[in-house]
Every structure is written in C-alpha cells, then in structure tokens.
Design a protein around this motif. Structure first.
Motif, PDB file in Angstrom:
ATOM      1  N   VAL A  70       0.704  -1.356  -0.062  1.00  0.00           N
ATOM      2  CA  VAL A  70       0.086  -0.125   0.045  1.00  0.00           C
ATOM      3  C   VAL A  70       0.774   1.311   0.381  1.00  0.00           C
ATOM      4  O   VAL A  70       1.691   1.617   0.979  1.00  0.00           O
ATOM      5  CB  VAL A  70      -0.895  -0.184   1.398  1.00  0.00           C
ATOM      6  CG1 VAL A  70      -2.016   1.264   1.278  1.00  0.00           C
ATOM      7  CG2 VAL A  70      -1.828  -1.268   1.360  1.00  0.00           C
ATOM      8  N   TYR A  71       0.592   2.218  -0.803  1.00  0.00           N
ATOM      9  CA  TYR A  71       1.370   3.331  -1.040  1.00  0.00           C
ATOM     10  C   TYR A  71       2.863   3.223  -0.944  1.00  0.00           C
ATOM     11  O   TYR A  71       3.681   3.942  -0.515  1.00  0.00           O
ATOM     12  CB  TYR A  71       1.073   4.405  -0.051  1.00  0.00           C
ATOM     13  CG  TYR A  71      -0.392   4.589  -0.141  1.00  0.00           C
ATOM     14  CD1 TYR A  71      -1.129   5.324  -1.098  1.00  0.00           C
ATOM     15  CD2 TYR A  71      -1.441   4.495   0.833  1.00  0.00           C
ATOM     16  CE1 TYR A  71      -2.252   5.398  -1.437  1.00  0.00           C
ATOM     17  CE2 TYR A  71      -2.787   4.781   0.972  1.00  0.00           C
ATOM     18  CZ  TYR A  71      -3.274   5.228  -0.256  1.00  0.00           C
ATOM     19  OH  TYR A  71      -4.331   5.438  -0.285  1.00  0.00           O
ATOM     20  N   GLN A  99      -8.583  -3.322   1.799  1.00  0.00           N
ATOM     21  CA  GLN A  99      -8.114  -4.666   1.150  1.00  0.00           C
ATOM     22  C   GLN A  99      -7.892  -5.596   2.204  1.00  0.00           C
ATOM     23  O   GLN A  99      -8.340  -6.779   2.072  1.00  0.00           O
ATOM     24  CB  GLN A  99      -7.037  -4.204   0.215  1.00  0.00           C
ATOM     25  CG  GLN A  99      -6.979  -3.308  -0.982  1.00  0.00           C
ATOM     26  CD  GLN A  99      -7.199  -1.918  -0.290  1.00  0.00           C
ATOM     27  OE1 GLN A  99      -6.646  -1.332   0.701  1.00  0.00           O
ATOM     28  NE2 GLN A  99      -7.603  -1.085  -1.427  1.00  0.00           N
ATOM     29  N   GLN A 141      -3.479  10.159  -5.260  1.00  0.00           N
ATOM     30  CA  GLN A 141      -3.605   8.644  -5.273  1.00  0.00           C
ATOM     31  C   GLN A 141      -4.409   8.278  -3.924  1.00  0.00           C
ATOM     32  O   GLN A 141      -5.300   7.322  -4.183  1.00  0.00           O
ATOM     33  CB  GLN A 141      -2.282   7.944  -5.528  1.00  0.00           C
ATOM     34  CG  GLN A 141      -2.452   6.309  -5.322  1.00  0.00           C
ATOM     35  CD  GLN A 141      -1.072   5.849  -5.157  1.00  0.00           C
ATOM     36  OE1 GLN A 141       0.023   6.404  -5.203  1.00  0.00           O
ATOM     37  NE2 GLN A 141      -1.166   4.523  -4.930  1.00  0.00           N
ATOM     38  N   ARG A 142      -4.015   8.884  -3.053  1.00  0.00           N
ATOM     39  CA  ARG A 142      -4.629   8.560  -1.681  1.00  0.00           C
ATOM     40  C   ARG A 142      -6.206   9.148  -1.843  1.00  0.00           C
ATOM     41  O   ARG A 142      -6.984   8.321  -1.562  1.00  0.00           O
ATOM     42  CB  ARG A 142      -4.275   9.388  -0.668  1.00  0.00           C
ATOM     43  CG  ARG A 142      -3.036   8.767  -0.070  1.00  0.00           C
ATOM     44  CD  ARG A 142      -2.436   9.580   0.931  1.00  0.00           C
ATOM     45  NE  ARG A 142      -1.068   9.001   1.475  1.00  0.00           N
ATOM     46  CZ  ARG A 142      -0.726   7.954   2.395  1.00  0.00           C
ATOM     47  NH1 ARG A 142      -2.010   7.539   2.916  1.00  0.00           N
ATOM     48  NH2 ARG A 142       0.348   7.608   2.566  1.00  0.00           N
ATOM     49  N   THR A 145      -7.916   6.303  -4.004  1.00  0.00           N
ATOM     50  CA  THR A 145      -8.022   5.092  -3.416  1.00  0.00           C
ATOM     51  C   THR A 145      -9.192   5.165  -2.341  1.00  0.00           C
ATOM     52  O   THR A 145     -10.173   4.241  -2.421  1.00  0.00           O
ATOM     53  CB  THR A 145      -6.832   4.873  -2.745  1.00  0.00           C
ATOM     54  OG1 THR A 145      -5.717   4.646  -3.752  1.00  0.00           O
ATOM     55  CG2 THR A 145      -7.108   3.486  -2.054  1.00  0.00           C
ATOM     56  N   ASP A 148     -12.541   4.799  -3.831  1.00  0.00           N
ATOM     57  CA  ASP A 148     -13.034   3.873  -4.328  1.00  0.00           C
ATOM     58  C   ASP A 148     -13.534   2.866  -2.990  1.00  0.00           C
ATOM     59  O   ASP A 148     -14.367   2.003  -3.003  1.00  0.00           O
ATOM     60  CB  ASP A 148     -11.745   2.930  -5.049  1.00  0.00           C
ATOM     61  CG  ASP A 148     -11.852   1.398  -5.387  1.00  0.00           C
ATOM     62  OD1 ASP A 148     -13.186   1.248  -6.266  1.00  0.00           O
ATOM     63  OD2 ASP A 148     -11.313   0.794  -4.807  1.00  0.00           O
ATOM     64  N   GLU A 149     -12.608   3.079  -1.934  1.00  0.00           N
ATOM     65  CA  GLU A 149     -12.986   2.377  -0.541  1.00  0.00           C
ATOM     66  C   GLU A 149     -14.291   2.696  -0.099  1.00  0.00           C
ATOM     67  O   GLU A 149     -14.939   1.853   0.479  1.00  0.00           O
ATOM     68  CB  GLU A 149     -11.692   2.825   0.385  1.00  0.00           C
ATOM     69  CG  GLU A 149     -10.646   1.855  -0.196  1.00  0.00           C
ATOM     70  CD  GLU A 149      -9.307   2.460   0.892  1.00  0.00           C
ATOM     71  OE1 GLU A 149      -8.143   1.702   0.799  1.00  0.00           O
ATOM     72  OE2 GLU A 149      -9.409   3.356   1.537  1.00  0.00           O
TER      73      GLU A 149
END
Length: 192
Positions: A70-71, A99, A141-142, A145, A148-149
């Motif tokens: 992750v990242y 995830q 990106q965070r 993400t 989406d989460e």
C-alpha cells in the motif's frame, strides 16, 4: 474477531487508541509495517516496524495471515499475533485497510467488519490534506483510493461515522456493536 477499517484519514488510529481505553476486554492485534513510524507511533504498540527484507522473509515463510503493498510499503498481520489474541479469551480487534479487511472476511467469514467513515466528504478531505506525513505527489492517489474504498463500505457488517470532534460517539457505537455481537443467538467462531 472485529476488524476496524476505512479509508486513509478517517481516524482509525484515533478510534483504536480510544477503544483500548474502553471498559471492554479487547486484544489489539498489532500489524507489521515497512514504513517509518510517525511521530506519535510506538514500536510494538501501534505497529511492528520492520525492514522490507524482513517483511519479504515473513511472506516467504508464510508467517502472515494477510498482507498488502500500500502506497509503496508493505502492511500485514502476523499469524502469531492472531493466535495470541484468540488464546487471550478477549475480543480480537484488528485495524486494517479496506483490502486487508476484505481478505480477513474472505478467509474468516465470521469476522465482524466495521467500516469507519467521515461525516462528509469535505471533512474527510480536510483531514487527509492536513496530515503532515502525506506527500503532495501521492495525495491524488490517496484521494482516488479512498473514494473507491468508500464505495466498498456496503460490503462491511457495520458502518460507523467518525465525525470531527465526536470521537467518543464513534467509540461508543463500536462498543455497542461488540456488546451486541456477544448477544447473538449463534456465536461467531474463528479458527486458525
């Protein structure tokens, strides 16, 4: 087994720290992480901070119940931590990214998944942008993400709002979930 999850910046660590002080007998499972500790984090309390090489050795030796990249860093749950937690007789609590929570649910369908969410998107964005450890380059990106989460919250058993300034309310709700789970007619069983 209770998994507390949610997008980056939602306050999972704050909720967990407050939950540890609750009246409930909980065993917090400490995960391994290859990133550097943040200023307020302690080795063996918040995470086990290990080198990339050590983490890859743990993967190779099948010592992790789940892990993710992750990242740019690895995160994972050592099997030994889960065994100790289950043997303690206390409620097992894990703090995982989305995830990781999904992987635990896949392996252990009886696990209770709690999704932390901010009161609204603006509040969450302010928290995320205000985090000093987040680099400008990975902020987009965070955010992507996390969006989406947030969509995957419906796959969890419970959703708890962690509104700004209302940490105690979120912790009380999680305590209520744990207490209610103890009153199920059919108890959840986790075997490793």
């Amino acid at each position: 087994m209770v998994v507390i999850s949610g997008p980056s910046g939602v306050g999972k660590d704050s909720v967990l720290r407050a939950l540890k002080k609750s009246r409930l007998p909980i065993y917090h499972v400490i995960t391994a992480n290859t990133r550097s500790p943040r200023p307020d984090e302690k080795e063996g309390v918040d995470y086990f901070f290990v080198s990339r090489e050590e983490f890859e050795r743990m993967i190779e030796n099948n010592e992790l119940i789940e892990y993710a990249h992750v990242y740019g860093d690895y995160k994972g749950v050592p099997k030994s931590q889960i065994r100790q937690a289950l043997d303690s007789g206390k409620d097992v609590v894990l703090r995982l990214d989305v995830q990781g929570a999904e992987e635990i649910k896949r392996q252990y369908p009886e696990a209770v998944l709690i999704f932390l969410t901010p009161a609204n998107e603006d509040e969450w964005r302010k928290r995320l942008v205000g985090r000093t450890h987040s680099k400008e380059k990975d902020m987009d990106q965070r955010i992507a993400t996390a969006m989406d989460e947030l969509e995957r919250a419906r796959d969890f058993d419970y959703i708890v709002v962690n509104a700004q300034g209302k940490l105690e309310e979120a912790v009380n709700t999680i305590e209520a979930v744990i207490i209610a789970e103890h009153h199920r007619t059919r108890q959840r069983q986790i075997n490793i």
